[in-house]
Design an enzyme around this catalytic site. Structure first.
Site, PDB file in Angstrom:
ATOM      1  N   GLN A 156     -13.244  -0.608   8.304  1.00  0.00           N
ATOM      2  CA  GLN A 156     -13.459   0.787   8.681  1.00  0.00           C
ATOM      3  C   GLN A 156     -14.914   1.056   9.048  1.00  0.00           C
ATOM      4  O   GLN A 156     -15.800   0.249   8.787  1.00  0.00           O
ATOM      5  CB  GLN A 156     -13.050   1.694   7.519  1.00  0.00           C
ATOM      6  CG  GLN A 156     -13.738   1.343   6.204  1.00  0.00           C
ATOM      7  CD  GLN A 156     -12.910   1.700   4.982  1.00  0.00           C
ATOM      8  OE1 GLN A 156     -12.028   2.543   5.043  1.00  0.00           O
ATOM      9  NE2 GLN A 156     -13.195   1.061   3.850  1.00  0.00           N
ATOM     10  N   HIS A 165     -12.674  13.420  -8.884  1.00  0.00           N
ATOM     11  CA  HIS A 165     -12.444  12.301  -9.807  1.00  0.00           C
ATOM     12  C   HIS A 165     -11.908  12.764 -11.162  1.00  0.00           C
ATOM     13  O   HIS A 165     -11.118  12.071 -11.792  1.00  0.00           O
ATOM     14  CB  HIS A 165     -13.724  11.463  -9.943  1.00  0.00           C
ATOM     15  CG  HIS A 165     -14.036  10.700  -8.691  1.00  0.00           C
ATOM     16  ND1 HIS A 165     -15.197  10.870  -7.977  1.00  0.00           N
ATOM     17  CD2 HIS A 165     -13.312   9.782  -8.008  1.00  0.00           C
ATOM     18  CE1 HIS A 165     -15.177  10.069  -6.917  1.00  0.00           C
ATOM     19  NE2 HIS A 165     -14.042   9.405  -6.913  1.00  0.00           N
ATOM     20  N   ASP A 172      -6.568  -7.024  -1.632  1.00  0.00           N
ATOM     21  CA  ASP A 172      -5.544  -6.102  -1.163  1.00  0.00           C
ATOM     22  C   ASP A 172      -4.718  -5.601  -2.359  1.00  0.00           C
ATOM     23  O   ASP A 172      -4.045  -6.388  -3.025  1.00  0.00           O
ATOM     24  CB  ASP A 172      -4.662  -6.864  -0.160  1.00  0.00           C
ATOM     25  CG  ASP A 172      -3.530  -6.009   0.373  1.00  0.00           C
ATOM     26  OD1 ASP A 172      -3.342  -4.873  -0.112  1.00  0.00           O
ATOM     27  OD2 ASP A 172      -2.819  -6.490   1.275  1.00  0.00           O
ATOM     28  N   ASP A 192      -6.543   5.527  -5.741  1.00  0.00           N
ATOM     29  CA  ASP A 192      -7.632   6.320  -5.151  1.00  0.00           C
ATOM     30  C   ASP A 192      -7.843   5.835  -3.722  1.00  0.00           C
ATOM     31  O   ASP A 192      -8.818   5.174  -3.416  1.00  0.00           O
ATOM     32  CB  ASP A 192      -8.911   6.138  -5.987  1.00  0.00           C
ATOM     33  CG  ASP A 192     -10.028   7.047  -5.515  1.00  0.00           C
ATOM     34  OD1 ASP A 192      -9.764   7.948  -4.697  1.00  0.00           O
ATOM     35  OD2 ASP A 192     -11.177   6.845  -5.967  1.00  0.00           O
ATOM     36  N   SER A 193      -6.884   6.174  -2.872  1.00  0.00           N
ATOM     37  CA  SER A 193      -6.871   5.606  -1.522  1.00  0.00           C
ATOM     38  C   SER A 193      -7.396   6.608  -0.509  1.00  0.00           C
ATOM     39  O   SER A 193      -7.689   7.748  -0.845  1.00  0.00           O
ATOM     40  CB  SER A 193      -5.426   5.275  -1.153  1.00  0.00           C
ATOM     41  OG  SER A 193      -4.707   6.479  -0.996  1.00  0.00           O
ATOM     42  N   THR A 194      -7.456   6.191   0.744  1.00  0.00           N
ATOM     43  CA  THR A 194      -7.667   7.153   1.828  1.00  0.00           C
ATOM     44  C   THR A 194      -6.351   7.907   2.044  1.00  0.00           C
ATOM     45  O   THR A 194      -5.401   7.739   1.290  1.00  0.00           O
ATOM     46  CB  THR A 194      -8.172   6.435   3.096  1.00  0.00           C
ATOM     47  OG1 THR A 194      -7.333   5.314   3.341  1.00  0.00           O
ATOM     48  CG2 THR A 194      -9.591   5.943   2.921  1.00  0.00           C
ATOM     49  N   ASP A 195      -6.304   8.745   3.068  1.00  0.00           N
ATOM     50  CA  ASP A 195      -5.188   9.698   3.195  1.00  0.00           C
ATOM     51  C   ASP A 195      -3.847   9.057   3.555  1.00  0.00           C
ATOM     52  O   ASP A 195      -3.811   7.953   4.092  1.00  0.00           O
ATOM     53  CB  ASP A 195      -5.547  10.738   4.266  1.00  0.00           C
ATOM     54  CG  ASP A 195      -6.679  11.623   3.794  1.00  0.00           C
ATOM     55  OD1 ASP A 195      -6.995  11.591   2.596  1.00  0.00           O
ATOM     56  OD2 ASP A 195      -7.240  12.345   4.632  1.00  0.00           O
TER      57      ASP A 195
END
Ligand code: AG3
Length: 274
Positions: free
Chosen positions: A29, A60, A134, A152-155
């Site tokens: 990214q 958080h 991964d 706690d990922s991206t969207d």
């Protein structure tokens, strides 16, 4: 004076910025780091604000303490993503034995640790095990078992989409102990509606029992949604207030925990609660 804006359609979340500290492309990214005018440093991944230093606890705390305080005895915790260490820092406020974090992008970990170490030493804690890899693969292959899994990922749009699938949540269920909880961030209450509904339904299908709640997070389009999956009858509506006393929170309120479960009416309708 310039600013950085993240757009959600026509709606923007904007911070005044003094300067861009860095911009680079990792294998996964685009990573940008800014110095804001008054809110500390800000991490942006592929154009999406991940945290703003002065406000990151709004996110958080909501991600970590609800599952940790509703689980009766969380000793082993897995964090998927969360490379900035903010979730890890909050997890370690609890008397856990081990926290494993699986983050795919080592450049996120390195960038944040060098410029804005919000982990506050959590990466050095002897209870922490950091794995660069991964998360989907880890969950499928590991022999370890956990009490709480924090995603706690991206969207739920774009590359992280498989982290919101029935398949992934089922693998999470399989590596939970008899009693366990999974939580994931699930996008903006008003701007990722279809994706949220899908995440909730997928969680419910995989785990059998699911909850959802919203929280005002500064830095993202508020309120922000979270989806929780339950195994072995853990009661997510019940918070251990005694245990909560020893955990320092500023935004998440264990006493008002139940109020978070009242999502905006149209969302409760969409997930079949009314
Ligand atoms: N969690 C990122 C949440 C996604 C924010 N989305 C957005 N701004 N569109 C990972 C970073 C916090 N540890």
């Amino acid at each position: 004076m310039s600013e950085f804006t993240e757009w959600y359609g026509d709606y923007g979340v904007s911070f005044r910025v003094k300067r861009k500290i860095l911009e680079k492309k990792s294998q996964y990214q685009k990573i940008e780091l800014y110095e804001t005018e008054n809110s500390g440093k800000m991490l942006v991944l592929d154009g999406a604000i991940q945290f703003v230093e002065s406000w990151e606890r709004t996110y958080h705390e909501a991600l970590v303490h609800p599952p940790m305080l509703s689980h009766p005895n969380p000793k082993k915790v897995l964090i998927i993503g969360g490379g900035d260490g903010g979730a890890l820092r909050e997890v370690l406020k609890h008397p856990v034995e081990k926290a494993v974090m699986v983050e795919i992008d080592k450049e996120v970990v390195e960038t944040v640790r060098e410029h804005v170490p919000i982990d506050e030493g959590a990466f050095e804690d002897p209870r922490t095990e950091l794995i660069i890899g991964d998360g989907i693969r880890y969950v499928k292959e590991t022999g370890e078992r956990f009490d709480v899994i924090i995603i706690d990922s991206t969207d739920p749009v774009g590359p992280a989409i498989s982290l919101f699938s029935v398949d992934f949540y089922s693998s999470c269920r399989d590596i939970l102990n008899e009693k366990g909880i999974v939580i994931t961030q699930a996008g903006g209450s008003y701007f990722h509606v279809d994706e949220f509904v899908k995440a909730y339904n997928n969680m419910k299908e995989a785990m059998g029992e699911a909850y959802a709640f919203g929280f005002v997070v500064i830095g993202y389009a508020p309120p922000w949604n979270f989806v929780v999956g339950i195994k072995g009858g853990v009661d997510f509506e019940k918070i251990d207030l005694n245990r909560a006393k020893s955990i320092d929170t500023r935004y998440y309120d264990p006493e008002r925990h139940i109020s978070m479960l009242y999502l905006p009416r149209f969302l409760r309708e969409k997930i079949g609660l009314i």
